[in-house]
Design an enzyme around this catalytic site. Structure first.
Site, short mmCIF file in Angstrom:
data_model
loop_
_atom_site.label_atom_id
_atom_site.label_comp_id
_atom_site.label_asym_id
_atom_site.label_seq_id
_atom_site.Cartn_x
_atom_site.Cartn_y
_atom_site.Cartn_z
N GLY A 19 0.82 -1.22 0.00
CA GLY A 19 0.00 0.00 0.00
C GLY A 19 0.85 1.26 0.00
CD GLU A 20 -0.14 4.90 -2.74
OE1 GLU A 20 0.98 5.45 -2.69
OE2 GLU A 20 -0.62 4.43 -3.78
CB THR A 21 1.31 4.06 4.82
OG1 THR A 21 0.16 4.86 4.60
CG2 THR A 21 2.14 4.64 5.94
N GLY A 84 -5.13 -2.22 5.38
CA GLY A 84 -6.45 -1.60 5.39
C GLY A 84 -7.09 -1.62 4.02
CE1 TYR A 134 -10.89 4.16 7.38
CE2 TYR A 134 -10.83 6.04 8.86
CZ TYR A 134 -10.19 5.17 8.02
OH TYR A 134 -8.83 5.31 7.79
CE LYS A 138 -8.75 2.33 9.79
NZ LYS A 138 -7.82 1.31 9.28
CG LEU A 161 -2.92 8.42 4.92
CD1 LEU A 161 -2.84 6.96 4.52
CD2 LEU A 161 -1.83 8.76 5.94
N1 NAP Z 1 -6.44 7.22 3.17
C1 NAP Z 1 -6.37 8.05 4.22
O1 NAP Z 1 -6.45 9.29 4.08
C2 NAP Z 1 -6.14 7.48 5.60
C3 NAP Z 1 -6.11 8.34 6.69
C4 NAP Z 1 -5.84 7.82 7.97
C5 NAP Z 1 -5.61 6.47 8.14
N2 NAP Z 1 -5.68 5.62 7.06
C6 NAP Z 1 -5.43 4.21 7.31
O2 NAP Z 1 -4.04 3.96 7.12
C7 NAP Z 1 -3.85 2.60 6.70
C8 NAP Z 1 -2.96 2.55 5.47
O3 NAP Z 1 -3.56 3.34 4.46
P1 NAP Z 1 -2.93 3.35 2.98
O4 NAP Z 1 -3.77 4.31 2.19
O5 NAP Z 1 -1.46 3.54 3.06
O6 NAP Z 1 -3.25 1.86 2.54
P2 NAP Z 1 -3.48 1.28 1.05
O7 NAP Z 1 -2.63 2.03 0.09
O8 NAP Z 1 -4.95 1.20 0.78
O9 NAP Z 1 -2.88 -0.20 1.23
C9 NAP Z 1 -3.52 -1.11 2.07
C10 NAP Z 1 -2.72 -2.37 2.25
O10 NAP Z 1 -3.60 -3.36 2.81
C11 NAP Z 1 -3.63 -4.50 1.96
N3 NAP Z 1 -4.95 -5.10 1.86
C12 NAP Z 1 -6.12 -4.49 1.52
N4 NAP Z 1 -7.12 -5.39 1.45
C13 NAP Z 1 -6.56 -6.59 1.75
C14 NAP Z 1 -7.08 -7.90 1.84
N5 NAP Z 1 -8.37 -8.19 1.63
N6 NAP Z 1 -6.25 -8.90 2.17
C15 NAP Z 1 -4.94 -8.64 2.40
N7 NAP Z 1 -4.37 -7.43 2.33
C16 NAP Z 1 -5.19 -6.39 2.00
C17 NAP Z 1 -3.25 -3.99 0.60
O11 NAP Z 1 -2.79 -5.07 -0.19
P3 NAP Z 1 -3.01 -5.08 -1.81
O12 NAP Z 1 -1.98 -4.11 -2.34
O13 NAP Z 1 -2.78 -6.48 -2.19
O14 NAP Z 1 -4.42 -4.60 -2.05
C18 NAP Z 1 -2.18 -2.96 0.95
O15 NAP Z 1 -0.95 -3.60 1.19
C19 NAP Z 1 -5.24 2.01 6.50
O16 NAP Z 1 -5.59 1.26 7.63
C20 NAP Z 1 -6.14 3.25 6.39
O17 NAP Z 1 -7.46 2.99 6.83
C21 NAP Z 1 -5.91 6.10 5.81
#
Ligand code: NAP
Length: 234
Positions: A19-21, A84, A134, A138, A161
């Site tokens: 994922g991104e982070t 996530g 959501y 969390k 993010l």
């Molecule tokens: N977006 C925001 O603004 C924001 C703000 C605050 C907190 N967050 C939280 O921060 C965390 C990281 O966010 P991010 O945007 O960096 O994450 P992301 O880019 O969406 O990446 C999520 C990771 O989780 C894995 N994943 C998702 N579904 C899965 C599944 N069914 N089985 C196994 N692995 C799975 C993905 O694998 P694949 O690559 O294989 O899909 C990826 O490695 C999340 O928990 C998010 O809720 C996000």
């Protein structure tokens, strides 16, 4: 792990490394060579290009059968979790399954495998009593991970993010544009670049802990993420 430029020691794993982070975190870990062993545990392999080839171990697991993958979580000092999904992508039940159940199960396995410090990426506003799914999920996952009983547990609660997301998420893209502008006036209030989150995740393991459980809100993530590593590791 190595602090202050010593030889790399110890081991860590990263969940959500595709994922991104997670990718930003892996880059940080590999570039700084803090751990002798860095493993990405995920449902597929990470594509970081040549930079990751030598230094990274990868383990592919089926998250629906995590209990069959206990061996994958054996013997790590630190576990980082950036796992996530979204409700839009996985539906409400799927979101709960990934963001709460997978994370909590992985934390249990990691603890059983000897992990001492678990670093969880949660979200600003996490609250088990929230009426928003959501934020409620969390809050629930934060509680479950704390209850696992790690020697140290660090929970990061980033706001929106900021990143060049590979996946198309139109609503999030609009939010990023807006909060990217707002960040020029209020840089630490409503958003945070993923690289800053990644740096804060690494920095928190280099610092002595403030108690068993530490929660870092968005402002603290900004502060920690911009600091240089300190001497003194766990
Ligand atoms: N977006 C925001 O603004 C924001 C703000 C605050 C907190 N967050 C939280 O921060 C965390 C990281 O966010 P991010 O945007 O960096 O994450 P992301 O880019 O969406 O990446 C999520 C990771 O989780 C894995 N994943 C998702 N579904 C899965 C599944 N069914 N089985 C196994 N692995 C799975 C993905 O694998 P694949 O690559 O294989 O899909 C990826 O490695 C999340 O928990 C998010 O809720 C996000």
């Amino acid at each position: 792990m190595a602090a202050g430029g010593g030889a790399p020691r110890g081991s860590c794993f990263v969940l959500g490394a595709t994922g991104e982070t997670g990718r930003a975190l892996l880059r940080e870990l590999l570039a700084r060579r803090l751990f002798a062993r860095v493993t990405a545990i995920g449902r597929r392999k990470v594509d970081l290009g040549a930079e990751s080839a030598a230094a990274l171990e990868e383990v592919v697991v089926d998250f629906e059968r995590l209990d069959e993958h206990a061996a994958a979580f054996q013997g790590y000092d630190v576990g980082f979790c950036c796992l996530g999904t979204t409700r839009a992508k996985a539906g409400a039940a799927g979101f709960i399954r990934v963001d709460r159940d997978y994370v909590a199960q992985a934390a249990e396995l990691a603890r059983a495998g000897g992990c001492k410090h678990f670093v969880l990426q949660s979200s600003q506003g996490a609250n088990e009593h929230s009426s928003f799914l959501y934020l409620r999920v969390k809050g629930e996952v934060e509680n479950l991970v704390q209850a696992v009983g790690f020697d140290r547990c660090t929970i990061l609660r980033p706001a929106v993010l900021l990143c060049a997301r590979q996946e198309s998420r139109p609503a999030e893209w609009v939010a990023q544009q807006f909060f990217g502008l707002v960040a020029r006036v209020f840089p630490t209030a409503y958003s945070v670049p993923v690289k800053t989150v990644a740096r804060a995740m690494v920095a928190c393991v280099l610092k002595p802990g403030k108690g068993k459980v530490e929660v870092l809100e968005n402002k603290a993530i900004h502060q920690l993420g911009k600091e240089e590593p300190q001497q003194g590791a766990e």
